[in-house]
Structure formats: structure tokens, C-alpha cells
Enzyme design. Structure first.
Site, PDB file in Angstrom:
ATOM      1  N   LYS A   1      18.717  22.519  -5.719  1.00 12.27           N
ATOM      2  CA  LYS A   1      19.476  21.503  -5.678  1.00 12.27           C
ATOM      3  C   LYS A   1      19.959  21.382  -7.019  1.00 12.27           C
ATOM      4  CE  LYS A   1      22.116  18.716  -3.205  1.00 12.27           C
ATOM      5  NZ  LYS A   1      21.533  18.188  -1.864  1.00 12.27           N
TER       6      LYS A   1
ATOM      7  N   LYS B   1      28.433  32.299   3.171  1.00 12.69           N
ATOM      8  CA  LYS B   1      28.376  31.752   4.170  1.00 12.69           C
ATOM      9  C   LYS B   1      29.479  31.206   4.587  1.00 12.69           C
ATOM     10  CE  LYS B   1      24.810  28.533   4.116  1.00 12.69           C
ATOM     11  NZ  LYS B   1      24.359  27.884   4.156  1.00 12.69           N
TER      12      LYS B   1
ATOM     13  N   LYS C   1      32.633  25.326   2.286  1.00 11.78           N
ATOM     14  CA  LYS C   1      33.975  24.164   1.873  1.00 11.78           C
ATOM     15  C   LYS C   1      33.848  24.708   0.855  1.00 11.78           C
ATOM     16  CE  LYS C   1      31.433  20.330   0.078  1.00 11.78           C
ATOM     17  NZ  LYS C   1      31.518  18.856  -0.319  1.00 11.78           N
TER      18      LYS C   1
END
Ligand code: TRP
Length: 339
Positions: free
Chosen positions: A118, A207, A210
Site C-alpha cells: 500500500k 493487470k 482502472k
């Protein structure tokens, strides 16, 4: 005190953060839709508290209803699966997670690969600060809150993708530690790993996501846009197989509605591998399949969106179950620790 009984057979959370793509659908949502038929007490929740670890509440608020409607339109059946909003039990849950946090060390949380990942995503631009210590404290506590979701609902099986496995391990660790110290209370949740279907971007090796919108098919894309995206998708030269083509085949086969379509795809790919020039035909059938799927989804979504009473009924029902679970678990825990 004895072990609490499992109350929720199948349990999972969804972060209401993004417009969904067909990769989200095939990788994460379809598996849950399939699983819900196999068990009786299923509970899914919209993780708005988890979502504000790294997003503004104002932004997340807009996604909550949309997420609910998307999941319903994609096949989550409220007869089989109850749905609640995490913040509706926010007080009970945060207190519960607070008490759980006594059983995990700072070092253990810092070690989690999910936290590192993250931070990496967030600080891509400023690599000097690439340290877990620089996460905001809520992000740091994310896994404890997740353990809270699972244990407060006395969940038996938790279907999650591979990236979430460390969080499940942590949940089990906390439960075991607690039980060892205070005697049996939390039944251990089991991890149900969802083997994600890997869908690639239509353009390149990444991958589908968005963050690369031109290579992604969004569930809300209009049908013309989709046709254009597929038209310019990367596939393969005659006789060759590539990861991109494989990914397109997966999309086509998983979204196909009829046997005839599946057989046609098989035939086209067979021809392709024997050296025939058939990628145009392949893209045509792929476009048709995806468009049919999206048209049906979008129509359902519009219908559900109009039924405001129905939507609020679903959440009220789910929230009630979550609240009952939360109060029961919290009381039992407080009793055990004499608090
Ligand atoms: N962390 C999960 C994700 O990012 C969402 C989540 C939050 C969750 N709490 C959960 C999943 C509890 C399963 C169980 O996908």
C-alpha cells in the site's frame, strides 16, 4: 466460557472505492456469487471504514450505494446473502478492534506485506519515504479492523483473494492468542482462497485495472466504447498464443451465455492456432459476448437503482443481523476479560 458458535457461514467484505471492471467481476464477484448457493447464512458487507483508510469519506459516500447496486445486479441474491454497511456497527466494531489490538504487536503489523504494498503504491512518486512507518495509523490498523469484522460476526469461512491471505492469518493468530490467554471464545475462521482469474489489460502486460482505463472494460462503459476498446486490443499473430490472447479468451468464455458461443470460440482459436487469419472473427464474437453481458447488467442496474425502498430494506435487514452479532460478541468478550 465455551467457544461461540459460528454464526456466519460465508463472510466477506468489499471496499466501495472504484468503478468495477469485468476483471473485478470475473476475479472477485463471480466466485462469491457462485459460493452463495452452497451455504445458508452468508453475510457480505460494504467496508466503508476500511475504504477511508486512504480515501476521503466524502468520496467513499458516493460509492456506497453504487457498490450495493452493482453487487445486486451482478447476482448477489439478498435471499441468500445479507448485506450490511460496516459503519452501521462502527461504534461496536471499533471498540472491539481496539480490544483485539492488545493481542498483536507493532512489529507484526509492520511486517505485513499488504502494508508495504500500500505504501509503495501511495508513495510511488516520492520513493524516499517508502517506509511502513509513514503510513497513517488507520492504514496501519487496517488488518486489526479486518480481524474485528471477521471475529465480531463469528464467521466460519472467509473467501478472499491471495493478497488478503496475510490478514486472515493475522485474524487467526489474534483469535488463538486470545483463546489461549482467556480460555475458548472465538471459533477460528477458515480462509477460502479465491483463485483469481487473471485478466490482463487489453493493451499490454499489466493487470486490467482502472488505473489503465484504455485497456480496461468497465461495467458502466457504453457499448460503442467497448467495441472500440476490443477492436484495438492486442491479441496474437496467426499460429501464436500470447498472454493477451489467452486473457481475451478467458473473458469470452466466462461471459458467454450459450454453448454455441463457446463452441464458436473454440473453433476460431483452433483455426487461429493452425495458422488461419481469424482474429477479426474472434474480436467480433468477443465484442458481442461482452456487449450482451454489459447490456444485461446495465439494464438490471437501472431497474434496481429506481427501487429505493427495496435498497434500504436490504441494508436495514443486513445491518440488524450485524448489530446482533456485534453486541453478542462484544458482550461475551467483555465478560471473559472482566471489563
Ligand atoms: N481488506 C479486504 C479487501 O481489501 C476487504 C475486507 C475488509 C474484508 N474486511 C474484511 C474481506 C473482512 C474479508 C473479511 O479486499
Amino acid at each position: 466460557m465455551a467457544f461461540l458458535k459460528y454464526k456466519t457461514e460465508l463472510f466477506t467484505g468489499i471496499r466501495p472505492t472504484a468503478d468495477l471492471t469485468i476483471a473485478n467481476y470475473l476475479g472477485a464477484i463471480l466466485p462469491i456469487v457462485k459460493l452463495q448457493d452452497k451455504s445458508k447464512s452468508n453475510l457480505v458487507f460494504i467496508a466503508d471504514l476500511h475504504a477511508i483508510t486512504d480515501n476521503e469519506p466524502k468520496v467513499i459516500k458516493q460509492y456506497i450505494q453504487n457498490t450495493l447496486v452493482d453487487y445486486l445486479a451482478l447476482g448477489i441474491d439478498p435471499q441468500k446473502t445479507k448485506i450490511y454497511l460496516q459503519s452501521e456497527i462502527g461504534k461496536e466494531l471499533s471498540f472491539f478492534a481496539f480490544l483485539l489490538s492488545r493481542h498483536v504487536t507493532v512489529a507484526e503489523l509492520l511486517r505485513l506485506p499488504t502494508l508495504k504494498e500500500k505504501i509503495k503504491q501511495k508513495l510511488k512518486k516520492n520513493l524516499k519515504n517508502l517506509k511502513p512507518e509513514n503510513a497513517n495509523t488507520f492504514l496501519f490498523l487496517y488488518p486489526v479492523l479486518m480481524a474485528g469484522d471477521i471475529l465480531i460476526n463469528q464467521a466460519k469461512k472467509v473467501p478472499v483473494g491471495e493478497d488478503q491471505l496475510p490478514h486472515l492469518e493475522l485474524t487467526r493468530l489474534i483469535a488463538r492468542r486470545f483463546n489461549k490467554k482467556y480460555g475458548p471464545l472465538f471459533p477460528l475462521p477458515q480462509t477460502l482462497e479465491i483463485k483469481k482469474i487473471r485478466i490482463l489489460s487489453l493493451k499490454g502486460k499489466e493487470k486490467m485495472s482502472k488505473s489503465l482505463p484504455e485497456g480496461a472494460i468497465f461495467l458502466n462503459d457504453d457499448l460503442k466504447t467497448v467495441a472500440q476498446k476490443i477492436k484495438s486490443a492486442q491479441t496474437a499473430f496467426e499460429g501464436e498464443m500470447t498472454d493477451n490472447l489467452k486473457s481475451c479468451i478467458l473473458i469470452a468464455k466466462n461471459l458467454a451465455k450459450t454453448k454455441k458461443e463457446t463452441e464458436l470460440i473454440d473453433q476460431i482459436i483452433k483455426d487461429h492456432l493452425s495458422g488461419k487469419k481469424v482474429m477479426k472473427e474472434f474480436k467480433e464474437i468477443l465484442t458481442k459476448i461482452v456487449q450482451n453481458f454489459l447490456a444485461e447488467f446495465q439494464e438490471k442496474k437501472q431497474k434496481i437503482l429506481k427501487e429505493k425502498d427495496y435498497l434500504s430494506f436490504i441494508l436495514t435487514e443486513g445491518n440488524k443481523i450485524a448489530r446482533e452479532n456485534a453486541l453478542e460478541t462484544l458482550e461475551a468478550m467483555k465478560k471473559v476479560i472482566h471489563f
